[in-house]
Each structure stands twice: as structure tokens, then as C-alpha cells.
Design an enzyme around this catalytic site. Structure first.
Site, PDB file in Angstrom:
ATOM      1  N   ASN A  11      35.671  38.348  47.057  1.00  0.00           N
ATOM      2  CA  ASN A  11      36.468  37.583  47.521  1.00  0.00           C
ATOM      3  C   ASN A  11      37.453  38.524  48.050  1.00  0.00           C
ATOM      4  O   ASN A  11      38.612  38.859  46.854  1.00  0.00           O
ATOM      5  CB  ASN A  11      37.076  36.312  45.840  1.00  0.00           C
ATOM      6  N   LYS A  13      40.015  37.084  48.750  1.00  0.00           N
ATOM      7  CA  LYS A  13      41.632  36.642  48.575  1.00  0.00           C
ATOM      8  C   LYS A  13      42.539  36.728  49.998  1.00  0.00           C
ATOM      9  O   LYS A  13      42.149  36.126  51.428  1.00  0.00           O
ATOM     10  CB  LYS A  13      41.803  37.594  47.552  1.00  0.00           C
ATOM     11  N   HIS A  97      39.252  28.255  41.429  1.00  0.00           N
ATOM     12  CA  HIS A  97      39.555  29.685  41.213  1.00  0.00           C
ATOM     13  C   HIS A  97      41.307  29.627  40.012  1.00  0.00           C
ATOM     14  O   HIS A  97      41.695  29.102  40.571  1.00  0.00           O
ATOM     15  CB  HIS A  97      40.129  30.703  42.286  1.00  0.00           C
ATOM     16  N   GLU A  99      43.027  31.628  40.303  1.00  0.00           N
ATOM     17  CA  GLU A  99      44.774  31.580  41.403  1.00  0.00           C
ATOM     18  C   GLU A  99      45.263  30.436  41.241  1.00  0.00           C
ATOM     19  O   GLU A  99      46.598  29.637  42.134  1.00  0.00           O
ATOM     20  CB  GLU A  99      45.127  32.696  42.896  1.00  0.00           C
ATOM     21  N   GLU A 177      35.358  34.042  34.928  1.00  0.00           N
ATOM     22  CA  GLU A 177      36.165  35.104  34.962  1.00  0.00           C
ATOM     23  C   GLU A 177      37.721  34.898  34.509  1.00  0.00           C
ATOM     24  O   GLU A 177      38.705  34.272  34.343  1.00  0.00           O
ATOM     25  CB  GLU A 177      37.148  35.090  36.420  1.00  0.00           C
ATOM     26  N   GLY A 183      42.360  41.396  38.803  1.00  0.00           N
ATOM     27  CA  GLY A 183      43.264  43.067  39.278  1.00  0.00           C
ATOM     28  C   GLY A 183      44.391  43.541  38.321  1.00  0.00           C
ATOM     29  O   GLY A 183      44.607  44.294  38.683  1.00  0.00           O
ATOM     30  N   SER A 221      37.546  42.760  37.842  1.00  0.00           N
ATOM     31  CA  SER A 221      37.770  43.834  37.397  1.00  0.00           C
ATOM     32  C   SER A 221      36.499  45.360  37.847  1.00  0.00           C
ATOM     33  O   SER A 221      35.973  45.678  37.132  1.00  0.00           O
ATOM     34  CB  SER A 221      38.922  44.262  36.441  1.00  0.00           C
TER      35      SER A 221
HETATM   36  P1  13P Z   1      38.992  41.355  40.402  1.00  0.00           P
HETATM   37  O1  13P Z   1      37.306  41.976  41.090  1.00  0.00           O
HETATM   38  O2  13P Z   1      40.127  42.046  41.995  1.00  0.00           O
HETATM   39  O3  13P Z   1      39.990  41.821  39.492  1.00  0.00           O
HETATM   40  O4  13P Z   1      38.773  39.564  41.326  1.00  0.00           O
HETATM   41  C1  13P Z   1      38.395  39.365  40.799  1.00  0.00           C
HETATM   42  C2  13P Z   1      38.812  37.519  41.254  1.00  0.00           C
HETATM   43  O5  13P Z   1      38.958  37.180  41.035  1.00  0.00           O
HETATM   44  C3  13P Z   1      37.295  37.493  41.749  1.00  0.00           C
HETATM   45  O6  13P Z   1      37.352  36.283  42.408  1.00  0.00           O
END
Ligand code: 13P
Length: 263
Positions: A11, A13, A97, A99, A177, A183, A221
Site C-alpha cells: 500500500n 498510500k 483502511h 486512514e 492492522e 507507520g 510496521s
Molecule cells: P506501515 O507498514 O507503514 O506501518 O503501514 C501499514 C499499512 O497501513 C498498510 O496498509
């Protein structure tokens, strides 16, 4: 042969220039050739680079997905991009997601409709769920997961969703997640992740006749260093990777860890 083929998603983003995006696609294709990776790989670039990525990855084993998409097929929705449009370019979709939930205040109604439409269009559809830090600290993790799964299966749309999942359970992926791990460099304990994945599969069995065919990813992560810990878990079938998916070598190491760990 494993019942569920491992699946790793990248992803991206809201990252990558056009040059960076095309280079990453080329690097992944070059470096993934040897040794052969027996993991399903899906990339989710930003919308604006999807056409470039689709051209580079066409006919390859790397699949392409969208980070979001509207169930409405067309209409007066400024800034909107529909699944009908996206399905000409991609064959996978992320839904729900954290976010999207936190930054765009999106809710279950949208997710439920997206899941139904995407599965009806035969898209590989990943529904993201997970507790935030406050919920985790209050001991609400399992309650949150139960609610996030149960709510999309409610009402007429939910009924339709259950039918779509039963028709093709392999097309639905659940990404667990934990929001506090995204992150942050904080990684969930593998034993906790296994417990949660097992719980998710049990919850899904309330709506789906073949929960053993639904793949569950861990996200938060994930790096090449810790991927093997998650690949070893019985109910975890892959990872949804953010930061580490922006580097071809790191991302492919994660894909390889699941390829090795599951075969
Ligand atoms: P990170 O791997 O950067 O923690 O992000 C995970 C994520 O949100 C994947 O959708």
C-alpha cells in the site's frame, strides 16, 4: 499445497513521484524473477500512477489494486473515482483502511457497499480492520474487531455481501492492522496477532460457510526483519505493507518470507 495462497500487498498510500513509481514497478519485475516467489503480490499505487503501473505490470504476476473506489458507477461526485472506472485498470481494492476511517471519516455504510460492488466485479477485495491505541489500552480489541466485521454484514447490503463472499471466499481478504502499529515502528506481538486472526476467522464463520478459505493479513510496521515471525503464524496468510513496500528489495524480502514460511 497450502489451502490459502500467501498474499502480500504493498500500500503505497500518498507516496511516490511518477518516476519513482515507474522505477519501483520495473525494479520489482526485474528482482522478483529469481528465486521464484510463490506469493500473490498486489500493489496499490496512488490513482494518478495506476495507468503507468498497469502498462508496466501487464501480463506480469504482480497484480494491481486501488486504495479506494466508490460503489456508485458514475455521477455528479466531484473528485470521485468509481469502481466501474477502476475495474478497467485494476483487479484489486482496499476497503476501510484506518486512514480512510480517521482522515476521511468514512463509515460502515460506504465499506459495506464497496465490498459488495467490488466482489460483484470479481475484484480481489481486502477489508482492513483494527483497533486504535485507546481501544487497545481499554481492552476493547476483540469488541472492535467483532463490530467492524459484523457491521458490514448487516441489513440488505450485508446480506448481499454474505452471498458474494460465499460465492467466492478466495476473493475476500481481511487485513488486521492495529492502528497503533501503522507507520510507528511498533509491531504487534506475533502471539497476539495469531489470536486475533483466529478470532477474525471465527467471526467470519457467522457469515461465510468456508472461513478457512478467507485469507488474513497482518499490517503495521512489517519489515523484512519481522516478516518471518508473522509468516510462521497458522492463521496469518500474508501482510499488508506500507513504508517497506516503497523499496523493491525490502518489499520482495517480505514476499519471500511468506513464500518460504507457508510452503
Ligand atoms: P506501515 O507498514 O507503514 O506501518 O503501514 C501499514 C499499512 O497501513 C498498510 O496498509
Amino acid at each position: 499445497m497450502a489451502e490459502r495462497k500467501p498474499i502480500v500487498g504493498g500500500n503505497w498510500k500518498m507516496n511516490m513521484t511518477r518516476d519513482g513509481a515507474t522505477q519501483l514497478c520495473h525494479s520489482l519485475l526485474l528482482e522478483a524473477v529469481e528465486p521464484q516467489i510463490d506469493t500473490e503480490i498486489v500493489l496499490y499505487p496512488p490513482y494518478v500512477w495506476l495507468t503507468d503501473a498497469a502498462t508496466i505490470l501487464s501480463e506480469s504476476f504482480i497484480r494491481l489494486g486501488a486504495q479506494d473506489g466508490l460503489a456508485e458507477s458514475n455521477g455528479a461526485i466531484t473528485g470521485g473515482v468509481s469502481l466501474t472506472m477502476l475495474s478497467e485498470l485494476v483487479d484489486a481494492l482496499l476497503v476501510g483502511h484506518s486512514e480512510r476511517r480517521s482522515i476521511f471519516s468514512e463509515t460502515t455504510d460506504k465499506f459495506s457497499q464497496q465490498l459488495v460492488s467490488a466482489l460483484d466485479m470479481n475484484l480481489l477485495t481486502t477489508y482492513c480492520i483494527g483497533e486504535n491505541q485507546t481501544e487497545q489500552e481499554s481492552g476493547l480489541t476483540y469488541q472492535v474487531l467483532e463490530e467492524q466485521i459484523g457491521s458490514v454484514f448487516e441489513g440488505a447490503t450485508g446480506h448481499h455481501l454474505a452471498q458474494a463472499v460465499n460465492k467466492n471466499p478466495g476473493a475476500l481478504v481481511i487485513a488486521y492492522e492495529p492502528v497503533w502499529a501503522i507507520g510507528t515502528g511498533l509491531v504487534a506481538q506475533p502471539t497476539d496477532v495469531q489470536d486475533r486472526a483466529e478470532f477474525i476467522r471465527k467471526e467470519i464463520s457467522n457469515y461465510c460457510d468456508a472461513p478457512q478459505l478467507i485469507r488474513i493479513q497482518y499490517g503495521g510496521s512489517v519489515t523484512q526483519k519481522n516478516a518471518g515471525d508473522f509468516a510462521a503464524l497458522k492463521d496469518v496468510d500474508g501482510a499488508l505493507v506500507g513504508g517497506a513496500s516503497l523499496n523493491a528489495e525490502d518489499f520482495l524480502s517480505i514476499c519471500r518470507a511468506f513464500s518460504v514460511g507457508k510452503h
